[in-house]
Every structure is written in structure tokens, then in C-alpha cells.
Design a protein around this motif. Structure first.
Motif, short mmCIF file in Angstrom:
data_model
loop_
_atom_site.label_atom_id
_atom_site.label_comp_id
_atom_site.label_asym_id
_atom_site.label_seq_id
_atom_site.Cartn_x
_atom_site.Cartn_y
_atom_site.Cartn_z
N ALA A 219 -10.59 6.66 -25.95
CA ALA A 219 -10.19 7.37 -24.73
C ALA A 219 -11.34 7.42 -23.73
O ALA A 219 -11.13 7.24 -22.51
CB ALA A 219 -9.72 8.78 -25.07
N LEU A 220 -12.54 7.65 -24.22
CA LEU A 220 -13.69 7.70 -23.32
C LEU A 220 -13.99 6.32 -22.74
O LEU A 220 -14.28 6.18 -21.55
CB LEU A 220 -14.91 8.24 -24.07
CG LEU A 220 -16.19 8.43 -23.27
CD1 LEU A 220 -15.95 9.31 -22.04
CD2 LEU A 220 -17.29 9.06 -24.13
N SER B 6 -11.39 5.55 -20.01
CA SER B 6 -11.16 6.61 -19.04
C SER B 6 -11.11 6.08 -17.61
O SER B 6 -11.91 5.22 -17.22
CB SER B 6 -12.26 7.67 -19.14
OG SER B 6 -12.15 8.61 -18.09
N GLU C 143 -13.92 9.19 -15.83
CA GLU C 143 -15.34 9.38 -16.15
C GLU C 143 -16.19 8.35 -15.41
O GLU C 143 -15.81 7.19 -15.27
CB GLU C 143 -15.57 9.23 -17.66
CG GLU C 143 -14.87 10.27 -18.50
CD GLU C 143 -15.59 11.60 -18.49
OE1 GLU C 143 -16.76 11.65 -18.06
OE2 GLU C 143 -14.97 12.60 -18.88
#
Length: 243
Positions: free
Chosen positions: A47-48, A51, A54
Motif C-alpha cells: 500500500a505504501l 500510494s 505519499e
């Protein structure tokens, strides 16, 4: 706040170079993809990376979160962590020397990967076995002595003494050299048995790291994953040749 290490579960891989530094320093850290009880796991890592909100998302694991700060790539992570964990030279200029050595280890690890995946990472090893045999033969005869000979020379010529590779105390580079030797011995036992006597200083660093209290405890623990044929260092008998 604990450091958060993001890497694939089930393999040592590139993440192990960071784990060794965290374990030697007895740092408070969470191996996120392995902590199923936290409701995070691999999904949080992906997910990071994917993203849309972010800033400065990492391209691939491993990466480390220190609070809200994210730093990626093994050598970059260790350059960041080294001073915080007491695993970098005190001399600022020598910290760049250490980083250069770690980047050379990064090059070596990339070449190790290419022995079993010389054509494409998207193909299985079985789809590129003949190319892997040719690549491994060249790696064993040319590249292992090139890299290990270089590190041996740097150790022998270190003004701080050959017990460590840079400065006069243990650094994260020594820990990474331990992992390199462990990995090469697993992947290419025949080749490494023949090379062992040629690199006494490098062998000495490996053995000294293995005996360190925190590292020895880590190696005995279930936190230390076993080498396997999903990681960077893989043992395929067809690829292991005496030089």
C-alpha cells in the motif's frame, strides 16, 4: 518509537543486511511483513509503495520507516542507520568510505541474483537454466575472486587494522560482509570451499561477527530465516562449480 522494516516475508534477501544491523545494535524494530498480529503484513508494504498520496514513495523493498520518514535501498538505509546505531565510523569522511564499500556489496548482490535469473526476473529459473549455468560459471571463475579479492585487500590495508574493514571499530559493512560470505557459502559451497584459504582477513571478519553476542543470539533465534530458493542466495547444484 520502533523502526519499521518493510521487506518480503519468508526470505532473507536484501532485507537481511538491514536486520543484521538492527539486531547487532539491539534496536527496537518491527519486521512489518512478518508481524501478522499487527493487522499489517505485506499489504501495508504494498500500500505504501503504491500510494497516490505519499511523497517520495519507495520503488521496492527493503525500506525503513523512522516515524514518518521513509528511507529506501539497503546502502542508503545503512548510511542513515549507521551513526544512530553506533555502527558507522566516527570520522564523517570515513562514513562515505563505508557507504562506498556497502554500494560495492550491492553490486555483488546484484550479480549473485543474476546467476540464477540471467535473462529476466519474470521467468522461473527452470526457464533459463542454460543461461544460468553460463552466467554462474563466469561468476565463480571471474567475479567472486574479483569482489572478494577487493574486500580482502581493503581489509589488509585498513589503517585501523584488518579486524574490521573501515576505521577502528565494527561497522555495518562488516555485518554485511558476514552475510555475503554466508550467502555465497550456501549458494556455491564447492566454489567457496576452494576460495576459503585465499581470503584470511575476510574469513576472520566473518567468524568474528558470527561470535558477537547479539549476532550469535539472533542466528539461533527464529527471527533469522533460513536461506532458501526464493531469496537472493540460492543453491542449485547445477550452478555450483569448483573454480
Amino acid at each position: 518509537m520502533a523502526y519499521e522494516l518493510y521487506y518480503w516475508d519468508g526470505i532473507q534477501g536484501r532485507g537481511e543486511f538491514v536486520r543484521l544491523a538492527l539486531e547487532e545494535a539491539r534496536a527496537d524494530y518491527v519486521d512489518v511483513a512478518r508481524q501478522s498480529g499487527r493487522g499489517m503484513g505485506t499489504g501495508a508494504m504494498l500500500a505504501l509503495m503504491r500510494s497516490k498520496h505519499e511523497a517520495y514513495i519507495p520503488f521496492a523493498p527493503p525500506f525503513l520507516k523512522d516515524g514518518e520518514f521513509v528511507v529506501s535501498h539497503v546502502a542508503n538505509i545503512l548510511f542513515y542507520l549507521g551513526p544512530k546505531l553506533g555502527l558507522a565510523p566516527e570520522d564523517e569522511k570515513l562514513r562515505y568510505v563505508a557507504n562506498g564499500l556497502q554500494l560495492t556489496i550491492t553490486d555483488l548482490v546484484g550479480e549473485v541474483h543474476d546467476t540464477h535469473h540471467p535473462i529476466a526476473t519474470s521467468l522461473y529459473y527452470e526457464d533459463q537454466k542454460e543461461a544460468a549455468k553460463a552466467r554462474s560459471a563466469a561468476f565463480i571463475s571471474e567475479r567472486i575472486p574479483k569482489f572478494l579479492g577487493y574486500f580482502e585487500q581493503v581489509l589488509q590495508q585498513n589503517p585501523g587494522g584488518s579486524s574490521q574493514i573501515v576505521g577502528n571499530r565494527l561497522s555495518y559493512v562488516d555485518l554485511s560482509l558476514f552475510q555475503v560470505i554466508e550467502g555465497l557459502r550456501y549458494a556455491f559451497p564447492k566454489a567457496m570451499k576452494a576460495y576459503r584459504v585465499d581470503y584470511p582477513a575476510l574469513t576472520g571478519v566473518h567468524d568474528a561477527v558470527a561470535k558477537r553476542k547479539n549476532i550469535a543470539a539472533y542466528l539461533r533465534s527464529d527471527r533469522r530465516l533460513a536461506f532458501n530458493e526464493e531469496g537472493i542466495f540460492r543453491h542449485y547444484p547445477d550452478l555450483d562449480l569448483a573454480p
